[in-house]
Structures are given as structure tokens and as C-alpha cells.
Design a protein around this motif. Structure first.
Motif, PDB file in Angstrom:
ATOM      1  N   GLY A 101      -2.925  -6.236  -9.051  1.00  0.00           N
ATOM      2  CA  GLY A 101      -3.529  -7.156  -7.707  1.00  0.00           C
ATOM      3  C   GLY A 101      -3.375  -6.843  -6.802  1.00  0.00           C
ATOM      4  O   GLY A 101      -4.115  -8.102  -6.023  1.00  0.00           O
ATOM      5  N   ILE A 102      -4.278  -5.423  -6.887  1.00  0.00           N
ATOM      6  CA  ILE A 102      -4.660  -4.862  -4.852  1.00  0.00           C
ATOM      7  C   ILE A 102      -6.534  -5.826  -5.153  1.00  0.00           C
ATOM      8  O   ILE A 102      -7.270  -5.867  -6.224  1.00  0.00           O
ATOM      9  N   THR A 103      -6.418  -6.362  -3.811  1.00  0.00           N
ATOM     10  CA  THR A 103      -7.387  -6.956  -3.037  1.00  0.00           C
ATOM     11  C   THR A 103      -8.908  -5.962  -2.889  1.00  0.00           C
ATOM     12  O   THR A 103      -8.190  -4.923  -2.204  1.00  0.00           O
ATOM     13  N   PRO A 104     -10.131  -6.759  -2.348  1.00  0.00           N
ATOM     14  CA  PRO A 104     -10.595  -5.831  -2.284  1.00  0.00           C
ATOM     15  C   PRO A 104     -10.260  -5.542  -0.296  1.00  0.00           C
ATOM     16  O   PRO A 104     -10.797  -4.644   0.207  1.00  0.00           O
ATOM     17  N   ARG A 105      -9.656  -6.332   0.389  1.00  0.00           N
ATOM     18  CA  ARG A 105      -9.663  -6.637   1.699  1.00  0.00           C
ATOM     19  C   ARG A 105      -8.172  -4.973   1.418  1.00  0.00           C
ATOM     20  O   ARG A 105      -8.591  -4.444   2.487  1.00  0.00           O
ATOM     21  N   ARG A 106      -7.034  -5.020   0.657  1.00  0.00           N
ATOM     22  CA  ARG A 106      -5.993  -4.048   0.756  1.00  0.00           C
ATOM     23  C   ARG A 106      -6.812  -2.543   0.474  1.00  0.00           C
ATOM     24  O   ARG A 106      -6.818  -2.356   1.455  1.00  0.00           O
ATOM     25  N   LEU A 107      -7.277  -2.896  -0.627  1.00  0.00           N
ATOM     26  CA  LEU A 107      -8.375  -1.154  -0.318  1.00  0.00           C
ATOM     27  C   LEU A 107      -9.176  -1.157   0.318  1.00  0.00           C
ATOM     28  O   LEU A 107      -8.915   0.212   0.740  1.00  0.00           O
ATOM     29  N   LEU A 108      -9.961  -1.669   1.350  1.00  0.00           N
ATOM     30  CA  LEU A 108     -10.513  -1.812   2.082  1.00  0.00           C
ATOM     31  C   LEU A 108     -10.083  -0.951   3.316  1.00  0.00           C
ATOM     32  O   LEU A 108      -9.699  -0.182   4.242  1.00  0.00           O
ATOM     33  N   GLU A 109      -8.626  -1.518   3.304  1.00  0.00           N
ATOM     34  CA  GLU A 109      -7.594  -1.677   4.690  1.00  0.00           C
ATOM     35  C   GLU A 109      -6.965   0.224   4.456  1.00  0.00           C
ATOM     36  O   GLU A 109      -6.331   0.570   4.986  1.00  0.00           O
ATOM     37  N   ASP A 110      -6.800   0.742   2.902  1.00  0.00           N
ATOM     38  CA  ASP A 110      -5.777   1.304   2.538  1.00  0.00           C
ATOM     39  C   ASP A 110      -7.247   2.772   3.419  1.00  0.00           C
ATOM     40  O   ASP A 110      -6.707   4.135   3.331  1.00  0.00           O
ATOM     41  N   MET A 111      -8.332   2.598   2.732  1.00  0.00           N
ATOM     42  CA  MET A 111      -9.569   3.310   2.831  1.00  0.00           C
ATOM     43  C   MET A 111      -9.420   4.020   4.464  1.00  0.00           C
ATOM     44  O   MET A 111      -9.783   4.672   5.189  1.00  0.00           O
ATOM     45  N   ALA A 112      -9.239   2.473   5.015  1.00  0.00           N
ATOM     46  CA  ALA A 112     -10.086   2.968   6.455  1.00  0.00           C
ATOM     47  C   ALA A 112      -7.971   3.487   7.210  1.00  0.00           C
ATOM     48  O   ALA A 112      -8.653   4.808   8.130  1.00  0.00           O
ATOM     49  N   ALA A 113      -7.223   3.202   6.607  1.00  0.00           N
ATOM     50  CA  ALA A 113      -6.383   4.115   7.332  1.00  0.00           C
ATOM     51  C   ALA A 113      -5.811   5.138   6.693  1.00  0.00           C
ATOM     52  O   ALA A 113      -4.996   5.917   6.855  1.00  0.00           O
ATOM     53  N   GLY A 114      -6.356   5.471   5.319  1.00  0.00           N
ATOM     54  CA  GLY A 114      -6.032   7.042   5.313  1.00  0.00           C
ATOM     55  C   GLY A 114      -5.029   6.616   4.568  1.00  0.00           C
ATOM     56  O   GLY A 114      -3.951   7.764   3.771  1.00  0.00           O
TER      57      GLY A 114
END
Length: 344
Positions: A101-114
Motif C-alpha cells: 500500500g505504500i505510495t510514491p508520495r509516502r516513499l519520497l517523504e520517507d527518503m527525504a526524512a531519512g
């Protein structure tokens, strides 16, 4: 040559149609982008992750996602999303979870926040240091810097040269990141045990026959190996304390077994009890020279706060619990009943 222009009304119609087409295209593109940003990625699920190496850019990350079948979206959509999130230039290296269920938005948010994946390793109460090392060697997510080192080398590498490792690592669950060193985890567990002893030792019961926190750790390891029952730890510690005070041998089988090393095949015999080793608490008085396992905090607390009473003996009932005795005659009757099955 003069140019013949279409009538003004026709020109207005053409301009209107072009603008309308552009508006439709923009609307359709925006719809596609918003649907992309909110649509779960493919090839995800429990335990799935993506590892982003240092120096990776957005193009490289999207390429990895495309190769694993997680996305078919064009790079421009990812660039627009990164721009919207102000994340284009600050995607951090590490391992990121790809749950269902992870979305591109959530993935990039995770990567930006580490928000990288945390792994967990549990040091089990009662393990020996040898068992701890074997368990660490089986953890694929760790970097195995300590595998080729002997025990002395391990202790030097974690900043504790000259210390015997047995018992010095606190049983707890430790979080770590993929690629962390096994030595880093051992260093943390060693520091945690030192902190625990420093905190608990000053509040110990008065009059204990324990000269140092290390002696308390040795006693705690005996308690740890004798029982897994929370309600018995302090009782067993009390038996050992009273025997030490009376200069009676501790006569604890787990210490004998530890001293047997690789020769222990699953059973202990009478001949083993009279074969002297530094850890044979039948042939030698006092505490063994080192802990015989990794004691948990509860066993350390029990060693420092033993239960009062007059019991000097205990024997297993065979169900994980023990029966305690104040006299040898009473103890022998319990041994006959619970060990030899000769109950009256």
C-alpha cells in the motif's frame, strides 16, 4: 504577396480551441500525476525494501524501482512529485521499507526524512557469549567485522581489552540499520551492561558476601541458568548467598556444565561432579572465576536483593519450578521424590 487572414470570428474560434486543447491536456496530465502520486506501488509487501546507495539521485532511484517492477510511471512524474515535496536534492541513502500500500508520495517523504528501516536483534537471557556470537553471524543485515576475531580481539575492538567477555553484554533488544557492524551492536550491549551494574550496585542489600559488581554479575549468571521463573530468582539467589556466607560449596550444575565445555553432551554424570575444573562448584568453594552466561537485569536485581530465609538447597520438580529445603535430610527426600520418583 499579401496574406489573406481568416475572418476575426474564425481566428477567435481557433484560439479558443487551442487554449481548450491545452487546458484539457494540462488537466489530463494533472489527473495522471495526482493518480500516480496516490496509487500504491507494485511489488511491495511485508519485509520488502529498497536500498538506496550513497550518492544516488532521483533518476537512479526510479530506475531501481522500475527494474524491480514497482513503478511504470515516467521519470517526469517523479520529478514533479519531488519538486512538490521540496525533496529533489535531499533524498537520503539507506534502506527503505516497501510495505503493502505504500505510495510514491509516502516513499519520497520517507527518503527525504531519512525514515530508514530499523532492524532488531535480541540478546537472549542465558545465552553464552559463544551463542551470542553465533547468533550475530547469522544476521544477514549486519556487517560482520568481528567474525574473524577471537574473543580477545572482539574485546579489544569494542574498547574493553583484557576483559573476559562472558556475561558482559546485557540481554535486551537492540535496533540497528542494515550495514551496521556487529561490533557496534556488541559495543552498545557491553556499555548497557556496565550502566546497569553502575545503577544497581550502589543500592544492593547490606552484608552481601560480594566484593565487586563483577562478583554480583557472576552470581546473577548462576541464578539465570538455574531458573527462568521470575518468582524464584530471588529465592535461588538467597540460597547461594547463604551458602557463600557459610563457606559451603555452591554445587550448581550449570557451572559444572560450563566448565565441561565441548565435552558436555547433554547429560551430567556423577563423574563430572568430581572432575575438577575452575567452574566445578562441587570441588571448589566460592564463586566461579567468571559468569557462565549473559544474565538479564532481573537476575542481577535478584543477586543484589536475595530473598531472606533459611533454605540452603533446592531441586527441580521437573516442571521448571523448584522445591527448597533448609536441611540436607529434607533435601535428600525431595531429590528422591522429584528426581528418582521415589515419593512416599
Amino acid at each position: 504577396m499579401s496574406r489573406i487572414l481568416p475572418p476575426a470570428g474564425v481566428r477567435r474560434t481557433i484560439i479558443t480551441l487551442v487554449l481548450l486543447a491545452m487546458a484539457v491536456a494540462l488537466a489530463w496530465g494533472w489527473y495522471g500525476f495526482t493518480r500516480f502520486a496516490a496509487t500504491p506501488l507494485a511489488a511491495t509487501g511485508p519485509g520488502q525494501s529498497i536500498e538506496v546507495p550513497r550518492g544516488s539521485n532521483l533518476r537512479g532511484i526510479v530506475g531501481m524501482l522500475q527494474r524491480r517492477g514497482s513503478t511504470r510511471a515516467p521519470l517526469v512524474y517523479w520529478r514533479l512529485l519531488a519538486l512538490e515535496l521540496h525533496a529533489g536534492g535531499r533524498l537520503l541513502a539507506g534502506e527503505y521499507a516497501l510495505p503493502t500500500g505504500i505510495t510514491p508520495r509516502r516513499l519520497l517523504e520517507d527518503m527525504a526524512a531519512g525514515r530508514v528501516v530499523q532492524h532488531f536483534f535480541t540478546i537472549v537471557e542465558g545465552w553464552t557469549f559463544r551463542e551470542l556470537r553465533a547468533a550475530l553471524d547469522r544476521v544477514e543485515a549486519l556487517r560482520h567485522d568481528g567474525t574473524a576475531l577471537d574473543d580477545a580481539g572482539i574485546m579489544r575492538a569494542i574498547g574493553a581489552p583484557g576483559q573476559a567477555p562472558e556475561g558482559l553484554f546485557l540481554p535486551e533488544t537492540y535496533a540497528y540499520l542494515k550495514g551496521d557492524s556487529d561490533l557496534s551492536l556488541l559495543r552498545r550491549a557491553h556499555a548497557a551492561m556496565e550502566r546497569t551494574l553502575d545503577q544497581l550496585w550502589p543500592g544492593r542489600d547490606p552484608g552481601l558476601p560480594l566484593a565487586t559488581p563483577y562478583e554480583a554479575l557472576i552470581l546473577a549468571s548462576l541464578v539465570e541458568k538455574e531458573t527462568a521463573r521470575a518468582d524464584e530468582r530471588a529465592q535461588i539467589a538467597g540460597v547461594f548467598i547463604r551458602r557463600l556466607q557459610r563457606h559451603m560449596p555452591l554445587q550448581t550444575d550449570p557451572s559444572v556444565i560450563y566448565g565441561m565445555g565441548a565435552s558436555y553432551a547433554g547429560n551430567i554424570h556423577k563423574s563430572d561432579l568430581v572432575t575438577d575444573t575452575p567452574y566445578n562448584t562441587y570441588t571448589r568453594g566460592g564463586l566461579p572465576p567468571t559468569p557462565i552466561a549473559l544474565p538479564g537485569k532481573a537476575s542481577i536485581v535478584a543477586a543484589l536483593h536475595p530473598a531472606p530465609g533459611d533454605a540452603l538447597y533446592f531441586v527441580s520438580r521437573g516442571d521448571g519450578s523448584h522445591v527448597f529445603s533448609a536441611t540436607l535430610a529434607e533435601h535428600n527426600r525431595h531429590v528422591a521424590c522429584y528426581q528418582l520418583k521415589h515419593c512416599p
